[in-house]
Design an enzyme around this catalytic site. Structure first.
Site, PDB file in Angstrom:
ATOM      1  N   TYR A  63     -15.561 -10.406  -0.870  1.00 21.43           N
ATOM      2  CA  TYR A  63     -16.478  -9.130  -1.307  1.00 21.43           C
ATOM      3  C   TYR A  63     -17.849  -9.669  -2.473  1.00 21.43           C
ATOM      4  O   TYR A  63     -18.774  -8.961  -1.974  1.00 21.43           O
ATOM      5  CB  TYR A  63     -15.505  -8.264  -1.935  1.00 21.43           C
ATOM      6  CG  TYR A  63     -14.328  -7.822  -0.986  1.00 21.43           C
ATOM      7  CD1 TYR A  63     -14.885  -6.721  -0.143  1.00 21.43           C
ATOM      8  CD2 TYR A  63     -13.180  -8.252  -1.097  1.00 21.43           C
ATOM      9  CE1 TYR A  63     -13.595  -6.040   0.616  1.00 21.43           C
ATOM     10  CE2 TYR A  63     -12.099  -7.778  -0.110  1.00 21.43           C
ATOM     11  CZ  TYR A  63     -12.670  -6.869   0.683  1.00 21.43           C
ATOM     12  OH  TYR A  63     -11.534  -6.145   1.601  1.00 21.43           O
ATOM     13  N   ARG A  85      -2.913   7.063   0.746  1.00 23.49           N
ATOM     14  CA  ARG A  85      -3.385   8.212   1.490  1.00 23.49           C
ATOM     15  C   ARG A  85      -2.152   8.988   2.462  1.00 23.49           C
ATOM     16  O   ARG A  85      -2.371  10.176   2.834  1.00 23.49           O
ATOM     17  CB  ARG A  85      -4.614   8.043   2.432  1.00 23.49           C
ATOM     18  CG  ARG A  85      -5.653   7.992   1.279  1.00 23.49           C
ATOM     19  CD  ARG A  85      -6.897   7.566   2.032  1.00 23.49           C
ATOM     20  NE  ARG A  85      -6.951   6.208   2.230  1.00 23.49           N
ATOM     21  CZ  ARG A  85      -7.849   5.509   2.966  1.00 23.49           C
ATOM     22  NH1 ARG A  85      -8.836   6.075   3.324  1.00 23.49           N
ATOM     23  NH2 ARG A  85      -7.800   4.285   3.421  1.00 23.49           N
ATOM     24  N   ARG A  98      -5.731  12.112  -5.948  1.00 28.86           N
ATOM     25  CA  ARG A  98      -7.040  11.231  -5.940  1.00 28.86           C
ATOM     26  C   ARG A  98      -8.336  12.475  -5.800  1.00 28.86           C
ATOM     27  O   ARG A  98      -9.411  12.149  -6.363  1.00 28.86           O
ATOM     28  CB  ARG A  98      -6.992  10.855  -4.338  1.00 28.86           C
ATOM     29  CG  ARG A  98      -8.057  10.648  -3.721  1.00 28.86           C
ATOM     30  CD  ARG A  98      -8.745   9.075  -4.076  1.00 28.86           C
ATOM     31  NE  ARG A  98      -9.502   8.671  -3.001  1.00 28.86           N
ATOM     32  CZ  ARG A  98     -10.642   9.227  -3.048  1.00 28.86           C
ATOM     33  NH1 ARG A  98     -11.081  10.206  -3.799  1.00 28.86           N
ATOM     34  NH2 ARG A  98     -11.467   8.738  -2.023  1.00 28.86           N
ATOM     35  N   ASP A 141      -6.881  -1.586  -7.867  1.00 27.31           N
ATOM     36  CA  ASP A 141      -7.544  -2.408  -6.622  1.00 27.31           C
ATOM     37  C   ASP A 141      -8.074  -3.542  -6.996  1.00 27.31           C
ATOM     38  O   ASP A 141      -8.120  -4.015  -8.541  1.00 27.31           O
ATOM     39  CB  ASP A 141      -8.697  -1.474  -6.282  1.00 27.31           C
ATOM     40  CG  ASP A 141      -9.016  -1.886  -4.832  1.00 27.31           C
ATOM     41  OD1 ASP A 141      -8.349  -1.686  -3.897  1.00 27.31           O
ATOM     42  OD2 ASP A 141     -10.045  -2.739  -4.696  1.00 27.31           O
ATOM     43  N   ARG A 194       0.802  -1.291  -0.038  1.00 28.12           N
ATOM     44  CA  ARG A 194       0.043   0.062   0.106  1.00 28.12           C
ATOM     45  C   ARG A 194       0.916   1.278  -0.101  1.00 28.12           C
ATOM     46  O   ARG A 194       0.477   2.529   0.626  1.00 28.12           O
ATOM     47  CB  ARG A 194      -0.817  -0.025   1.270  1.00 28.12           C
ATOM     48  CG  ARG A 194      -2.021  -1.159   1.140  1.00 28.12           C
ATOM     49  CD  ARG A 194      -2.847  -0.821   0.098  1.00 28.12           C
ATOM     50  NE  ARG A 194      -4.153  -1.723  -0.022  1.00 28.12           N
ATOM     51  CZ  ARG A 194      -5.422  -1.221   0.435  1.00 28.12           C
ATOM     52  NH1 ARG A 194      -5.629  -0.082   0.838  1.00 28.12           N
ATOM     53  NH2 ARG A 194      -6.232  -2.461   0.424  1.00 28.12           N
TER      54      ARG A 194
END
Ligand code: 1CP
Length: 344
Positions: A151, A27, A36, A73, A23
């Site tokens: 998911y 952010r 973003r 992703d 990752r």
């Protein structure tokens, strides 16, 4: 010029032990947050090859890690199989209509047709390869079929996995058909990522620990191995990293034709070395929250270097970096890994 990261994945001697962070594009970097914001939302960013390329390269420029990881992703795969996906701010990914029945599964696009829809990923890879320094590697990735299926069945992230585990124990055949269909798509998807230019493959099984050890091979590992076998038969020179998070009880049973085993932070590196170090290069495994303290970071990096000094190793975190980690601490980690392991 050779790529030190690729050499290390293949178990060759390198001038120092290379490092990257799961990752690493994200952010905690102000530069990421700026792009973003321009993109409007997270999926737009994944769909925009110029912007996805830009954020992929940021941690390479800022931290000097030895490898870039494609910015995308894992959930673009079920999305392009036909499942409507939203990233809800503060809550994470949500699929509008989770899979409940065989009919729901049959409605999804499979195999090469689904992989062919992920053109924006392949475009991003081509752009990155034009701009990435020759001595840095590009990692492409996928979610493991099991992690993707959690998911697709739950519709979102879950703490209990009760819906997919209900299927595991009461209708295992349906779960296997879901896993098999996803596996077919992922084989083609990773093949196309390789053709577009990635240097290394990583398969993330982030939710491996949700499966009891006696069932882990049946519902997850064997599908990951099928993907690795397919890729190795066609692209033997491309290293494959398997990252099943949180399965120390399964280490004795790990098998398969791949190169690097990603050790998560809950597994002692010395244990992984004892069980797997003679067969696989080991990647990992600092607890990501140690990045909040430089002292805690130093203690762990020195200990890992000591444990792995005669072993084949790649430095990394034992899972993803968190959004509130100070950038200077991430830089400190990367430089320290490269310095403590330098061979004169
Ligand atoms: O608003 C934002 O910016 C969204 C946050 C975000 C980011 C930065 C998401 C949503 N995905 C990503 C990028 C991402 N995801 C990358 C590329 C960046 C890099 O690694 O440098 C990668 C490799 C992933 C993979 C991913 N997505 C995994 C497996 C890796 C892991 O950390 O375990 C998983 C489980 C996901 C699902 C997902 N996507 C996003 C979120 C918040 C989540 C997790 C949801 C949950 O906890 O269930």
């Amino acid at each position: 010029m050779g790529k030190i990261f690729v050499d290390a994945c293949l178990g060759k001697e390198t001038p120092y032990t290379p490092v990257w962070m799961m990752r690493q594009a994200g952010r905690y970097l102000p530069e990421y947050r700026a792009v973003r914001t321009q993109a409007g939302n997270f999926l737009n960013l994944c769909h925009d090859p110029q912007k996805a390329c830009e954020v992929t390269l940021q941690p390479v420029d800022i931290l000097d890690v030895d490898a870039a990881i494609l910015f995308s992703d894992i959930l673009v795969v079920p999305n392009e199989m036909g499942m409507k996906l939203d990233f809800v701010t503060g809550e994470g990914p949500v699929f509008e209509s989770p899979i409940e029945t065989q009919e729901d599964l049959d409605a999804l696009i499979g195999a090469e047709a689904a992989a062919n829809k992920l053109t924006y990923v392949y475009e991003t890879i081509k752009l990155i390869k034009e701009q990435l320094a020759q001595d840095k590697a590009l990692i492409g990735f996928t979610g493991a079929p099991w992690t993707l299926a959690t998911y697709m069945i739950e519709g979102q992230g879950t703490k209990t996995y009760n819906i997919c585990k209900k299927m595991m124990y009461s209708d295992p055949e349906l779960l296997h058909r879901i896993l098999a269909k996803v596996t077919e798509v992922v084989k083609f998807y990773m093949e196309k990522q390789i053709q577009a230019g990635i240097d290394v493959v990583q398969i993330f099984d982030s939710w491996a620990a949700a499966i009891e050890p006696a069932k882990y091979d049946e519902f997850s590992w064997k599908y990951m191995v099928q993907i690795a076998d397919y890729l190795k038969a066609k692209y033997p020179h491309i290293p494959i990293i398997m990252f099943p998070k949180g399965i120390p009880a399964f280490l004795d049973k790990v098998y398969g034709n791949f190169d690097v085993f990603g050790v998560d932070w809950s597994t002692p590196m010395a244990l992984a070395k004892e069980k797997l170090g003679d067969r696989y290069v080991l990647q990992g495994n600092m607890e990501p929250c140690r990045l909040y303290s430089q002292e805690a970071t130093r203690e762990c990096v020195e200990s890992l270097a000591n444990t792995m000094k005669e072993g084949r190793h790649i430095f990394n975190l034992g899972h993803g970096i968190l959004p509130d980690v100070p950038v200077e601490n991430a830089k400190y980690f990367v430089k320290l890994c490269q310095d403590v392991s330098r061979r004169k």
